[in-house]
Structure formats: C-alpha cells, structure tokens
Design a protein around this motif. Structure first.
Motif, PDB file in Angstrom:
ATOM      1  N   ARG A   1       0.791  -1.357   0.023  1.00 38.07           N
ATOM      2  CA  ARG A   1      -0.067  -0.137   0.105  1.00 38.07           C
ATOM      3  C   ARG A   1       0.727   1.343   0.017  1.00 38.07           C
ATOM      4  O   ARG A   1       0.382   2.178  -0.611  1.00 38.07           O
ATOM      5  N   ALA A   2       1.924   1.295   0.892  1.00 39.70           N
ATOM      6  CA  ALA A   2       2.763   2.472   0.770  1.00 39.70           C
ATOM      7  C   ALA A   2       3.533   2.984  -0.584  1.00 39.70           C
ATOM      8  O   ALA A   2       3.578   3.961  -1.029  1.00 39.70           O
ATOM      9  N   ILE A   3       3.849   1.714  -1.217  1.00 42.09           N
ATOM     10  CA  ILE A   3       4.483   1.782  -2.598  1.00 42.09           C
ATOM     11  C   ILE A   3       3.537   2.349  -3.393  1.00 42.09           C
ATOM     12  O   ILE A   3       3.861   3.180  -4.544  1.00 42.09           O
ATOM     13  N   GLU A   4       2.470   1.629  -3.401  1.00 40.20           N
ATOM     14  CA  GLU A   4       1.524   2.007  -4.553  1.00 40.20           C
ATOM     15  C   GLU A   4       0.747   3.376  -4.381  1.00 40.20           C
ATOM     16  O   GLU A   4       0.376   4.368  -5.341  1.00 40.20           O
ATOM     17  N   SER A   5       0.870   4.092  -3.119  1.00 39.21           N
ATOM     18  CA  SER A   5       0.053   5.145  -2.868  1.00 39.21           C
ATOM     19  C   SER A   5       1.226   6.416  -2.908  1.00 39.21           C
ATOM     20  O   SER A   5       1.035   7.368  -3.094  1.00 39.21           O
ATOM     21  N   ARG A   6       2.349   6.036  -2.375  1.00 39.79           N
ATOM     22  CA  ARG A   6       3.662   7.167  -2.335  1.00 39.79           C
ATOM     23  C   ARG A   6       4.493   7.172  -3.399  1.00 39.79           C
ATOM     24  O   ARG A   6       4.888   8.168  -3.872  1.00 39.79           O
ATOM     25  N   ALA A   7       5.026   5.825  -3.510  1.00 37.99           N
ATOM     26  CA  ALA A   7       6.016   6.060  -4.687  1.00 37.99           C
ATOM     27  C   ALA A   7       5.186   5.818  -6.079  1.00 37.99           C
ATOM     28  O   ALA A   7       4.068   5.936  -6.207  1.00 37.99           O
ATOM     29  N   LEU A   8       5.809   5.398  -7.018  1.00 34.00           N
ATOM     30  CA  LEU A   8       5.511   5.307  -8.115  1.00 34.00           C
ATOM     31  C   LEU A   8       4.704   4.036  -8.419  1.00 34.00           C
ATOM     32  O   LEU A   8       5.009   2.710  -7.964  1.00 34.00           O
ATOM     33  N   PRO A   9       3.431   4.264  -8.796  1.00 29.22           N
ATOM     34  CA  PRO A   9       2.546   2.988  -8.941  1.00 29.22           C
ATOM     35  C   PRO A   9       2.890   1.671  -9.607  1.00 29.22           C
ATOM     36  O   PRO A   9       2.910   0.549  -9.215  1.00 29.22           O
ATOM     37  N   PHE A  10       3.792   2.023 -10.724  1.00 31.90           N
ATOM     38  CA  PHE A  10       4.202   0.991 -11.658  1.00 31.90           C
ATOM     39  C   PHE A  10       5.406   0.325 -10.963  1.00 31.90           C
ATOM     40  O   PHE A  10       5.903  -0.798 -11.410  1.00 31.90           O
TER      41      PHE A  10
END
Length: 113
Positions: A61-70
């Motif tokens: 969730r943290a990567i998909e919301s804060r970082a680049l989703p891909f």
C-alpha cells in the motif's frame, strides 16, 4: 575518515545479516526439496507472507500510494517471485561490495622487498 569506517562496518554487518538469511532460506528449500524428491524453491513473497503478512500488505500500500505505482507490479512482484535465498544472496553481495575497502599498493603490513 571515521564516518567512512563506520559506514563500511555497517555495510559489512548488513552483508553478514543478508548472507545468514540467505543460508537459512537455502537450507529450508533444500530440506523441502529432499522431502518431496524434486527441486522446490520458495518465492520470497510466499516466505514473507507466511512470516509477516501485515507488513507485506503495508509495504504494498505504501509503495502504490506514495511511490510510483508501476514500481510495485512489474518490478517488485518480479523480485518477490524469485527464490528468497537468491534475493538475499544478491543483497549480501551488493552490501559487501559497498563496504569493501580497496587495498592500495604500499598499504600492506609486510615490509617491502
């Protein structure tokens, strides 16, 4: 000088820790392979999900919301689908390479000939 020495020690310790995890995961995979009489490799995602499922979901969730989703789907899913021992062995190699001190000529303890 002291800061570089401390960083080298930190990366060497991280390398040792990653190598220990890699060996443990390799022994677990080898034991499973012997038990079923076939090669079996446990993906890192499966091991992570078995030991700490809430953390895996929180990281996703943290990567998909804060970082680049891909970044999650093509890149990290691929890395997490590799055998866990391989991922940690590569990490150990990278940390060791970062913490390695290059020796220059004339720095040895032996007397020159």
């Amino acid at each position: 000088m002291i800061a570089r020495f401390g960083m080298r020690i930190l990366f060497r310790l991280l390398s040792l820790f990653a190598l220990a995890i890699s060996v443990i995961m390799a022994v677990v995979d080898a034991t499973r392979s012997v038990a079923v009489s076939a090669w079996t490799f446990t993906p890192l995602m499966e091991s992570w999900r078995a030991t700490w499922p809430d953390m895996l979901e929180a990281v996703r969730r943290a990567i998909e919301s804060r970082a680049l989703p891909f970044l999650w789907d093509p890149v990290l899913i691929y890395v997490l689908s590799l055998p866990g021992w391989l991922v940690f062995a590569v990490l150990a190699l990278v940390f060791h390479a970062i913490g390695h001190r290059r020796y220059r000529p004339g720095e040895s303890l032996a007397a020159p000939l």
